[in-house]
Design an enzyme around this catalytic site. Structure first.
Site, PDB file in Angstrom:
ATOM      1  N   ASP A   1      -2.532  -7.411   6.366  1.00 47.71           N
ATOM      2  CA  ASP A   1      -1.198  -6.813   6.287  1.00 47.71           C
ATOM      3  C   ASP A   1      -1.112  -5.753   7.374  1.00 47.71           C
ATOM      4  O   ASP A   1      -1.981  -4.870   7.438  1.00 47.71           O
ATOM      5  CB  ASP A   1      -0.989  -6.140   4.933  1.00 47.71           C
ATOM      6  CG  ASP A   1      -0.955  -7.127   3.769  1.00 47.71           C
ATOM      7  OD1 ASP A   1      -1.363  -8.285   3.954  1.00 47.71           O
ATOM      8  OD2 ASP A   1      -0.537  -6.719   2.677  1.00 47.71           O
TER       9      ASP A   1
ATOM     10  N   ASP B   1       8.079 -12.759  -5.446  1.00 49.75           N
ATOM     11  CA  ASP B   1       7.420 -11.472  -5.713  1.00 49.75           C
ATOM     12  C   ASP B   1       8.110 -10.851  -6.911  1.00 49.75           C
ATOM     13  O   ASP B   1       9.308 -10.557  -6.837  1.00 49.75           O
ATOM     14  CB  ASP B   1       7.539 -10.570  -4.483  1.00 49.75           C
ATOM     15  CG  ASP B   1       7.073 -11.277  -3.217  1.00 49.75           C
ATOM     16  OD1 ASP B   1       6.014 -11.925  -3.273  1.00 49.75           O
ATOM     17  OD2 ASP B   1       7.772 -11.207  -2.185  1.00 49.75           O
TER      18      ASP B   1
END
Ligand SMILES: O=C(O)c1ccccc1NCC(=O)[C@H](O)[C@H](O)COP(=O)(O)O
Length: 249
Positions: free
Chosen positions: A20, A139
């Protein structure tokens, strides 16, 4: 006499180590919250480490693009292009321009998140155009989807899943935000429920803390789980990628 049909080889759980990227650095967040970063240095070095360790996939996220705080487009493209393994690219892919840039990195597939909640017509169009190069990231907090870097509510998980299934979405990346970056273990119940609601493959994300967590996710392969993203556990040294690959073999 006809030859016996060979037994199908059981599918193995795919592992996707995560890189990330925020402000040019490999980081891990807690619950995906901006400001909760722990930095792990150069994203290319991290990606090459996972590749050398035997990864077949890299899960690469542009967090600034996801949060709307800029982007790491050049850095992300540099990492994606340097990989000999498959790359799944995520974060801020919301229109023709960002999708074209993402696909031009040569990545194997992209994850759309916010766009699937805010511009469903565009998502249906790109699913039709690009097939399994498009996955959708679901998500969730509870069963409520979150978009814009997981900061805004975006509707009901199962209604959205049914719509995307009808549009031919090839695969889903399912993250329980309450687990993400916490090392508290994956939400196996959520994964089971999503697998029961779709015939499409599911990639599990968030919360993996141990080899036993990976074995528990691997036990869901017959139900439709295809892969598991692993971030914090690898950076924190809870186990090595080599050990993880052996554990799910
Ligand atoms: O993927 C995104 O678009 C995203 C957006 C905003 C915050 C976080 C985002 N992704 C995080 C990840 O994909 C993690 O790398 C992954 O869930 C690993 O979690 P963990 O193993 O718990 O560190």
């Amino acid at each position: 006499m006809t030859a016996p049909t060979p037994a199908a080889t059981p599918r193995r759980l795919e592992l996707l180590p995560a890189v990330d990227v925020r402000d040019g650095q490999a980081v891990r967040l807690v619950h995906g919250e901006s400001g909760s970063e722990t930095s792990y240095g150069d994203p290319l070095a991290a990606a090459l480490t996972w590749q050398r360790a035997g990864a077949e996939w890299l899960h690469l996220v542009d967090l600034d693009a996801a949060f709307g705080t800029g982007d790491n487009r050049e850095r992300i493209a540099e990492v994606a292009r340097a990989m000999d393994i498959k790359v799944e690219l995520s974060g801020g892919i919301r229109d023709d321009d960002t999708l074209a840039a993402a696909l031009a990195t040569g990545c194997t597939r992209v994850n759309l998140g916010t766009a699937a909640l805010e511009t469903p017509e565009w998502v249906a169009k790109v699913i039709a155009e690009h097939g399994d190069r498009i996955a959708v990231g679901l998500d969730v907090r509870g069963t409520t989807l979150r978009g814009r870097g997981w900061t805004r509510d975006g509707g009901d998980l199962y209604e959205t899943l049914a719509r995307l299934d009808a549009e031919g979405c090839a695969r889903y990346v399912v993250t329980d935000i309450a687990k993400d970056g916490t090392l508290k273990g994956p939400n196996l119940e959520l994964l089971r429920n999503v697998c029961a609601a779709t015939d499409k493959p599911v990639v599990a994300s968030g919360g993996v803390s141990s080899l036993d967590d990976l074995r528990a996710i691997a036990a869901l392969v017959p139900e439709g789980v295809e892969g598991a993203i692993v971030g914090k556990a690898l950076y924190a040294g809870a186990f090595t990628l080599e050990e993880a690959l052996v554990a799910v073999r």
